[in-house]
Design a protein around this motif. Structure first.
Motif, PDB file in Angstrom:
ATOM      1  N   ARG A 152       0.801  -1.328  -0.032  1.00 15.67           N
ATOM      2  CA  ARG A 152      -0.002  -0.002   0.082  1.00 15.67           C
ATOM      3  C   ARG A 152       0.948   1.246   0.018  1.00 15.67           C
ATOM      4  NH1 ARG A 152      -2.073   1.416   6.314  1.00 15.67           N
ATOM      5  NH2 ARG A 152      -0.371   0.314   7.332  1.00 15.67           N
ATOM      6  N   ASN A 153       1.942   1.072   0.688  1.00 15.84           N
ATOM      7  CA  ASN A 153       2.688   2.460   0.611  1.00 15.84           C
ATOM      8  C   ASN A 153       3.414   2.437  -0.771  1.00 15.84           C
ATOM      9  OD1 ASN A 153       2.299   2.145   3.494  1.00 15.84           O
ATOM     10  ND2 ASN A 153       4.403   2.737   4.235  1.00 15.84           N
TER      11      ASN A 153
ATOM     12  N   GLY B 238       0.937   4.298  -2.842  1.00 16.04           N
ATOM     13  CA  GLY B 238       0.820   5.516  -2.527  1.00 16.04           C
ATOM     14  C   GLY B 238       1.932   6.498  -3.015  1.00 16.04           C
TER      15      GLY B 238
ATOM     16  N   ASP C 270     -11.382   8.867  -2.513  1.00 18.50           N
ATOM     17  CA  ASP C 270     -11.191   7.945  -1.434  1.00 18.50           C
ATOM     18  C   ASP C 270     -12.329   7.903  -0.287  1.00 18.50           C
ATOM     19  OD1 ASP C 270      -9.794   6.690   1.228  1.00 18.50           O
ATOM     20  OD2 ASP C 270      -8.443   6.272  -0.197  1.00 18.50           O
TER      21      ASP C 270
ATOM     22  N   ARG D 114      -3.166   5.015   1.606  1.00 24.15           N
ATOM     23  CA  ARG D 114      -2.050   5.930   1.184  1.00 24.15           C
ATOM     24  C   ARG D 114      -2.335   6.684   0.013  1.00 24.15           C
ATOM     25  NH1 ARG D 114      -0.753   4.386   6.083  1.00 24.15           N
ATOM     26  NH2 ARG D 114       0.996   3.188   6.573  1.00 24.15           N
ATOM     27  N   THR D 115      -3.568   6.979  -0.239  1.00 25.47           N
ATOM     28  CA  THR D 115      -3.957   7.797  -1.115  1.00 25.47           C
ATOM     29  C   THR D 115      -3.371   9.267  -0.661  1.00 25.47           C
ATOM     30  OG1 THR D 115      -6.119   8.054  -0.476  1.00 25.47           O
ATOM     31  CG2 THR D 115      -5.440   6.710  -2.490  1.00 25.47           C
TER      32      THR D 115
ATOM     33  N   TYR E 196      -0.861  10.445   0.516  1.00 30.37           N
ATOM     34  CA  TYR E 196       0.283  10.919  -0.317  1.00 30.37           C
ATOM     35  C   TYR E 196       0.086  11.806  -1.437  1.00 30.37           C
ATOM     36  CZ  TYR E 196       2.550   6.965   2.184  1.00 30.37           C
ATOM     37  OH  TYR E 196       2.887   6.043   3.256  1.00 30.37           O
TER      38      TYR E 196
END
Length: 325
Positions: A16-17, A20, A37, A45-46, A48
């Motif tokens: 997930r990171n 993002g 989202d 992590r959207t 970011y």
């Protein structure tokens, strides 16, 4: 978790990171990208992307059906849309809207489901996405991708924007073993990556189970079995050529996935095997049940998703092959 450590794999960021990070970088290049989202951007992590491009980020709250409706409308207006939430919420709560608002019109919406599988651990079954691959692959003309590690996820995220049309990208919560040590991953949608060759059997895996498959293959090599390992990062469209070659050249196939056995990677591979070159098969996955809350590795052990479970399945498939011959 210790999966992969016995074969020298080091742990990297959660997928997930990596998603993002990649999304934020691509957002700088492509000003047409908008992100929607469901009030979990700090987890998907959207966030970011939102921090860099707040005017192109929309938080719809905990309302996944509305999230998909808005995403469909943005796509109809010509935007490149990313719609994200937990896999269980996105595919579960909003399935009808995805079906009619994204799949049916072939809208250019890229769905991203985080916190997939049971390795999210303590959050428990209400948030464990274990049906999402089956739900996504059932939608006509949907591309479905399950990357193995952070470098592959970055490559997969970029690949999402190489075509118009709906797609689903599956990401996870925990840190995972780095399978692709070179950041320039050879990633092509619909084409499996062969990570290890062998002649006695083939393990076809996706996501976290790719590292587990490599460890299982190493264990089996010490017993005299040489096992091919395929990272089938694209569940749909499936690389049927790679599956057919594995069946023809190794004569036994085991699939491994952090998902229910019904409707997942194993079901897709079994269909291809049956149609092209039937061979003995075994399936490692979640068997017709929901998991419980616990430490990630304890859950993987309890529900038989460890390297030793894959190794035993390979032994069984090879034994069946030998009996058939």
């Amino acid at each position: 978790m210790d999966i992969g450590k016995t074969v020298g794999l080091e742990y990297g960021p959660p997928t997930r990171n990596a998603f993002g990070d990649a999304l934020a970088a691509i957002g700088e290049e492509n000003k047409n990208i908008v992100v929607v989202d469901g009030d979990v951007g700090n987890s998907t992590r959207t966030q970011y992307f939102a921090e860099e491009f707040p005017d192109r980020f929309f938080n719809m709250g905990i309302a996944e059906s509305n999230l998909i409706g808005v995403s469909s409308g943005l796509a109809a207006s010509g935007k490149d849309v990313v719609a994200a939430s937990f896999a269980a919420f996105l595919l579960g709560n909003a399935y009808d809207q995805i079906r009619m608002g994204v799949a049916f019109p072939q809208a250019n919406v890229k769905l991203v489901g985080s916190h997939s599988g049971i390795s999210i651990g303590e959050d428990g079954p209400s948030q464990m996405g274990i049906e999402d691959i089956a739900l996504a692959t059932s939608l006509p003309n949907f591309t479905v991708i399950v990357p193995a590690d952070a470098p592959a996820t970055k490559a997969a995220t970029r690949a999402l924007f190489s075509f118009d049309g709906p797609a689903y990208l599956r990401t996870g919560r925990p840190k995972v073993p780095v399978v692709y040590t070179n950041e320039e991953v050879d990633f092509e949608i619909g084409k499996a990556n062969q990570l290890r060759d062998g002649r006695h059997a083939t393990i076809i895996a996706c996501g976290l189970m790719v590292a587990a498959a490599l460890e299982a293959a190493h264990t089996l090599s010490e017993e005299g079995f040489e096992v091919r390992v395929l990272d089938m990062h694209t569940i749909k469209p499936l690389d049927e050529t790679a599956v057919k070659l594995a069946a023809e050249q190794t004569g036994a196939i085991v699939t491994a996935e952090e998902h229910l056995l019904h409707g997942g990677l194993g079901a897709a591979v079994a269909t291809a095997v049956a149609q092209n070159h039937p061979v003995p098969m075994r399936f490692v996955g979640i068997n017709n049940q929901y998991a419980e809350s616990g430490e990630p590795e304890e859950l993987l052990q309890k529900y038989h998703l460890m390297p030793e479970d894959i190794a035993q399945a390979v032994r069984d498939a090879i034994d069946q092959k030998q009996k058939d011959n």
